[in-house]
Write a protein that holds these residues in place. Structure first.
Motif, PDB file in Angstrom:
ATOM      1  N   THR A   1      22.336  15.151  70.337  1.00 39.89           N
ATOM      2  CA  THR A   1      22.851  15.818  71.538  1.00 39.89           C
ATOM      3  C   THR A   1      22.144  17.147  71.762  1.00 39.89           C
ATOM      4  O   THR A   1      21.742  17.483  72.880  1.00 39.89           O
ATOM      5  CB  THR A   1      24.364  16.037  71.412  1.00 39.89           C
ATOM      6  N   VAL A   2      21.991  17.898  70.678  1.00 37.84           N
ATOM      7  CA  VAL A   2      21.331  19.197  70.764  1.00 37.84           C
ATOM      8  C   VAL A   2      19.884  19.019  71.242  1.00 37.84           C
ATOM      9  O   VAL A   2      19.413  19.739  72.135  1.00 37.84           O
ATOM     10  CB  VAL A   2      21.362  19.909  69.409  1.00 37.84           C
ATOM     11  N   GLU A   3      19.180  18.086  70.643  1.00 39.55           N
ATOM     12  CA  GLU A   3      17.775  17.870  70.997  1.00 39.55           C
ATOM     13  C   GLU A   3      17.625  17.423  72.442  1.00 39.55           C
ATOM     14  O   GLU A   3      16.694  17.844  73.140  1.00 39.55           O
ATOM     15  CB  GLU A   3      17.163  16.843  70.049  1.00 39.55           C
ATOM     16  N   ALA A   4      18.538  16.585  72.910  1.00 37.94           N
ATOM     17  CA  ALA A   4      18.473  16.123  74.301  1.00 37.94           C
ATOM     18  C   ALA A   4      18.689  17.280  75.266  1.00 37.94           C
ATOM     19  O   ALA A   4      17.998  17.396  76.289  1.00 37.94           O
ATOM     20  CB  ALA A   4      19.512  15.034  74.533  1.00 37.94           C
ATOM     21  N   LEU A   5      19.629  18.155  74.965  1.00 37.83           N
ATOM     22  CA  LEU A   5      19.877  19.310  75.823  1.00 37.83           C
ATOM     23  C   LEU A   5      18.700  20.282  75.803  1.00 37.83           C
ATOM     24  O   LEU A   5      18.352  20.880  76.833  1.00 37.83           O
ATOM     25  CB  LEU A   5      21.159  20.018  75.393  1.00 37.83           C
ATOM     26  N   GLU A   6      18.086  20.438  74.648  1.00 37.83           N
ATOM     27  CA  GLU A   6      16.912  21.310  74.556  1.00 37.83           C
ATOM     28  C   GLU A   6      15.772  20.790  75.425  1.00 37.83           C
ATOM     29  O   GLU A   6      15.063  21.566  76.064  1.00 37.83           O
ATOM     30  CB  GLU A   6      16.459  21.421  73.099  1.00 37.83           C
ATOM     31  N   ARG A   7      15.595  19.474  75.450  1.00 44.70           N
ATOM     32  CA  ARG A   7      14.538  18.890  76.289  1.00 44.70           C
ATOM     33  C   ARG A   7      14.811  19.136  77.767  1.00 44.70           C
ATOM     34  O   ARG A   7      13.881  19.140  78.587  1.00 44.70           O
ATOM     35  CB  ARG A   7      14.404  17.388  76.015  1.00 44.70           C
ATOM     36  N   LEU A   8      16.058  19.347  78.103  1.00 36.88           N
ATOM     37  CA  LEU A   8      16.438  19.633  79.481  1.00 36.88           C
ATOM     38  C   LEU A   8      16.495  21.134  79.748  1.00 36.88           C
ATOM     39  O   LEU A   8      17.043  21.572  80.760  1.00 36.88           O
ATOM     40  CB  LEU A   8      17.794  18.994  79.780  1.00 36.88           C
ATOM     41  N   SER A   9      15.956  21.923  78.803  1.00 32.14           N
ATOM     42  CA  SER A   9      15.864  23.385  78.926  1.00 32.14           C
ATOM     43  C   SER A   9      17.232  24.065  78.985  1.00 32.14           C
ATOM     44  O   SER A   9      17.425  25.064  79.678  1.00 32.14           O
ATOM     45  CB  SER A   9      15.048  23.763  80.170  1.00 32.14           C
ATOM     46  N   VAL A  10      18.188  23.517  78.235  1.00 38.02           N
ATOM     47  CA  VAL A  10      19.514  24.111  78.131  1.00 38.02           C
ATOM     48  C   VAL A  10      19.612  24.841  76.792  1.00 38.02           C
ATOM     49  O   VAL A  10      19.284  24.283  75.746  1.00 38.02           O
ATOM     50  CB  VAL A  10      20.626  23.047  78.226  1.00 38.02           C
ATOM     51  N   ALA A  11      20.061  26.097  76.804  1.00 37.78           N
ATOM     52  CA  ALA A  11      20.220  26.871  75.572  1.00 37.78           C
ATOM     53  C   ALA A  11      21.437  26.365  74.808  1.00 37.78           C
ATOM     54  O   ALA A  11      22.543  26.314  75.358  1.00 37.78           O
ATOM     55  CB  ALA A  11      20.376  28.356  75.892  1.00 37.78           C
ATOM     56  N   VAL A  12      21.234  25.990  73.531  1.00 36.62           N
ATOM     57  CA  VAL A  12      22.320  25.471  72.691  1.00 36.62           C
ATOM     58  C   VAL A  12      22.403  26.329  71.430  1.00 36.62           C
ATOM     59  O   VAL A  12      21.446  26.413  70.665  1.00 36.62           O
ATOM     60  CB  VAL A  12      22.085  24.000  72.303  1.00 36.62           C
ATOM     61  N   TYR A  13      23.565  26.960  71.220  1.00 37.45           N
ATOM     62  CA  TYR A  13      23.786  27.797  70.039  1.00 37.45           C
ATOM     63  C   TYR A  13      24.723  27.061  69.097  1.00 37.45           C
ATOM     64  O   TYR A  13      25.816  26.638  69.480  1.00 37.45           O
ATOM     65  CB  TYR A  13      24.391  29.140  70.447  1.00 37.45           C
ATOM     66  N   GLY A  14      24.292  26.903  67.828  1.00 34.02           N
ATOM     67  CA  GLY A  14      25.066  26.148  66.851  1.00 34.02           C
ATOM     68  C   GLY A  14      25.738  27.022  65.812  1.00 34.02           C
ATOM     69  O   GLY A  14      25.176  28.019  65.357  1.00 34.02           O
ATOM     70  N   THR A  15      26.955  26.655  65.417  1.00 35.33           N
ATOM     71  CA  THR A  15      27.689  27.342  64.356  1.00 35.33           C
ATOM     72  C   THR A  15      27.821  26.416  63.153  1.00 35.33           C
ATOM     73  O   THR A  15      27.748  25.194  63.278  1.00 35.33           O
ATOM     74  CB  THR A  15      29.088  27.773  64.828  1.00 35.33           C
ATOM     75  N   ASP A  16      28.048  27.006  61.983  1.00 34.08           N
ATOM     76  CA  ASP A  16      28.141  26.209  60.752  1.00 34.08           C
ATOM     77  C   ASP A  16      28.908  27.000  59.704  1.00 34.08           C
ATOM     78  O   ASP A  16      28.325  27.615  58.819  1.00 34.08           O
ATOM     79  CB  ASP A  16      26.737  25.853  60.260  1.00 34.08           C
ATOM     80  N   SER A  17      30.236  27.001  59.801  1.00 30.91           N
ATOM     81  CA  SER A  17      31.083  27.798  58.914  1.00 30.91           C
ATOM     82  C   SER A  17      31.527  26.994  57.693  1.00 30.91           C
ATOM     83  O   SER A  17      32.007  25.870  57.831  1.00 30.91           O
ATOM     84  CB  SER A  17      32.316  28.303  59.669  1.00 30.91           C
ATOM     85  N   HIS A  18      31.367  27.599  56.506  1.00 36.10           N
ATOM     86  CA  HIS A  18      31.782  26.954  55.259  1.00 36.10           C
ATOM     87  C   HIS A  18      32.812  27.781  54.493  1.00 36.10           C
ATOM     88  O   HIS A  18      33.188  27.414  53.391  1.00 36.10           O
ATOM     89  CB  HIS A  18      30.563  26.711  54.366  1.00 36.10           C
ATOM     90  N   SER A  19      33.254  28.883  55.071  1.00 38.90           N
ATOM     91  CA  SER A  19      34.239  29.732  54.403  1.00 38.90           C
ATOM     92  C   SER A  19      34.981  30.537  55.463  1.00 38.90           C
ATOM     93  O   SER A  19      34.571  30.583  56.625  1.00 38.90           O
ATOM     94  CB  SER A  19      33.562  30.681  53.414  1.00 38.90           C
ATOM     95  N   VAL A  20      36.056  31.173  55.052  1.00 36.87           N
ATOM     96  CA  VAL A  20      36.799  32.037  55.965  1.00 36.87           C
ATOM     97  C   VAL A  20      35.917  33.194  56.430  1.00 36.87           C
ATOM     98  O   VAL A  20      35.931  33.568  57.605  1.00 36.87           O
ATOM     99  CB  VAL A  20      38.082  32.554  55.285  1.00 36.87           C
TER     100      VAL A  20
END
Length: 353
Positions: free
Chosen positions: A141-160
């Motif tokens: 999904t992220v890669e497809a949106l990037e190809r359409l020139s949409v900025a995608v910011y990802g989060t990745d939380s593993h602790s409080v």
């Protein structure tokens, strides 16, 4: 032509000087508009395009985000909650089908499920920024949106702590730094107060139940495992996996002091708990026989600011003596309502984030 030129050059020097002065004035007049464009004085400049802020998101990707961020699509329930907590819900133009908190979020335009959003619907909303969670959304999904020139910011939380840092970073990205700092400061103050209340009490050995059949728990390295530690507990499951499958035989061998369940419907949970007590394998557990069941809000399943609410709730149930302002049965956790699974396994372990 040569003769006429010679005659011109042979004229009186004053005539030649006047001719040269007129020529220079003409050339200067031609040059002024160009200088005006360069200096922005003679010609009004065209409106400039939005500035781009280049950042590294929590998944390690470099992202160029248009500034200011006016239109946001959230692909994860945890991020929808965070944006509401930051007070920018007016900029939230699209959410997933799983985004159900706060209730107002249900009225936002829907773009499909976290794992299978409609790219057409996302694009139609013309977002400046799409926010996603690594374990809630697919890389495709992220890669497809990037190809359409949409900025995608990802989060990745593993602790409080990751949740708090992520909240503040997202606030800075969308231009509400002060609101983010104030929100996180308040959450840290509540955690500090909680730790002072718990003091040096020994942590309760617990089994956090994500799903009953098959039996799935939360590993110690997951953000839920870390939330348990903040609440004065520790999981009996020792694994590197965030959401391990475990056998009931193993749980019986480990004999946790408490079983912890998350539920959004306590009234239904009471019925479910009675059914669980009748199952032969579960009856062997001392925690079941003695009704040592902690039932907390399903906010614990999402790495968002509301996670602190669930931590406080669990701490009060596991260590009621540490909170004299909210007394429960002496030496026991608050009477449980029962057990209810928190939706599909994928929703609880990933998409709920």
């Amino acid at each position: 032509m040569g003769q006429r030129s010679d005659k011109l050059h042979s004229r009186d020097p004053r005539v030649r000087g006047l001719f040269i002065a007129l020529a220079l004035a003409f050339l200067l007049a031609l040059a002024l508009p160009a200088r005006g464009r360069e200096q922005g004085t003679a010609i009004k400049p065209e409106p400039s395009s939005s500035a781009l802020l280049e950042v590294t998101d929590e998944t390690g990707r470099r992202v160029k985000v248009p500034q200011p961020v006016r239109r946001i699509v959230s692909l994860a329930p945890s991020l929808t909650e965070t944006l509401y907590a930051l007070g920018v819900q007016d900029r939230l133009v699209g959410v997933t089908d799983s985004c159900d908190y706060p209730p107002e979020a249900r009225r936002k335009p829907r773009v499909g499920g976290p794992m299978n959003p409609s790219l057409e619907q996302v694009i139609a909303l013309k977002p400046d920024l799409v926010v996603m969670a690594k374990t809630a959304n697919r890389l495709e999904t992220v890669e497809a949106l990037e190809r359409l020139s949409v900025a995608v910011y990802g989060t990745d939380s593993h602790s409080v702590e990751d949740v708090l840092i992520s909240t503040e970073q997202l606030a800075g990205l969308i231009g509400v730094q002060e609101e983010g700092a104030a929100l996180v400061a308040g959450l840290r103050a509540r955690l500090d107060q909680l730790q002072r209340a718990l003091g040096d009490r020994a942590p309760r050995r617990v089994l956090f139940v994500v799903w009953l059949d098959p039996l799935i728990s939360a590993g110690p390295r997951s953000f839920v495992g870390d939330a348990l530690r903040w609440a004065g507990a520790q999981t009996v499951i020792g694994t590197k996996q965030d959401w391990p499958h475990v056998s009931l035989e193993e749980v019986v061998r480990l004999q946790p002091e408490y079983l912890v369940f998350a539920s959004s419907h306590p009234e239904q949970a009471s019925h479910d708990f009675q059914a669980l007590r009748q199952k032969p394998g579960w009856r062997i557990l001392e925690a079941v026989r003695k009704r040592r069941i902690a039932l907390i809000s399903d906010a614990v399943n999402r790495p968002a600011p509301r996670l602190i609410d669930a931590i406080e709730e669990l701490a009060r149930q596991l260590h009621p003596d540490a909170f004299p302002d909210k007394p429960g049965p002496k030496g026991k956790a608050r009477p449980p309502h029962g057990i209810e699974a928190v939706g599909q396994v994928q929703e609880a372990c990933a998409c709920g984030r």
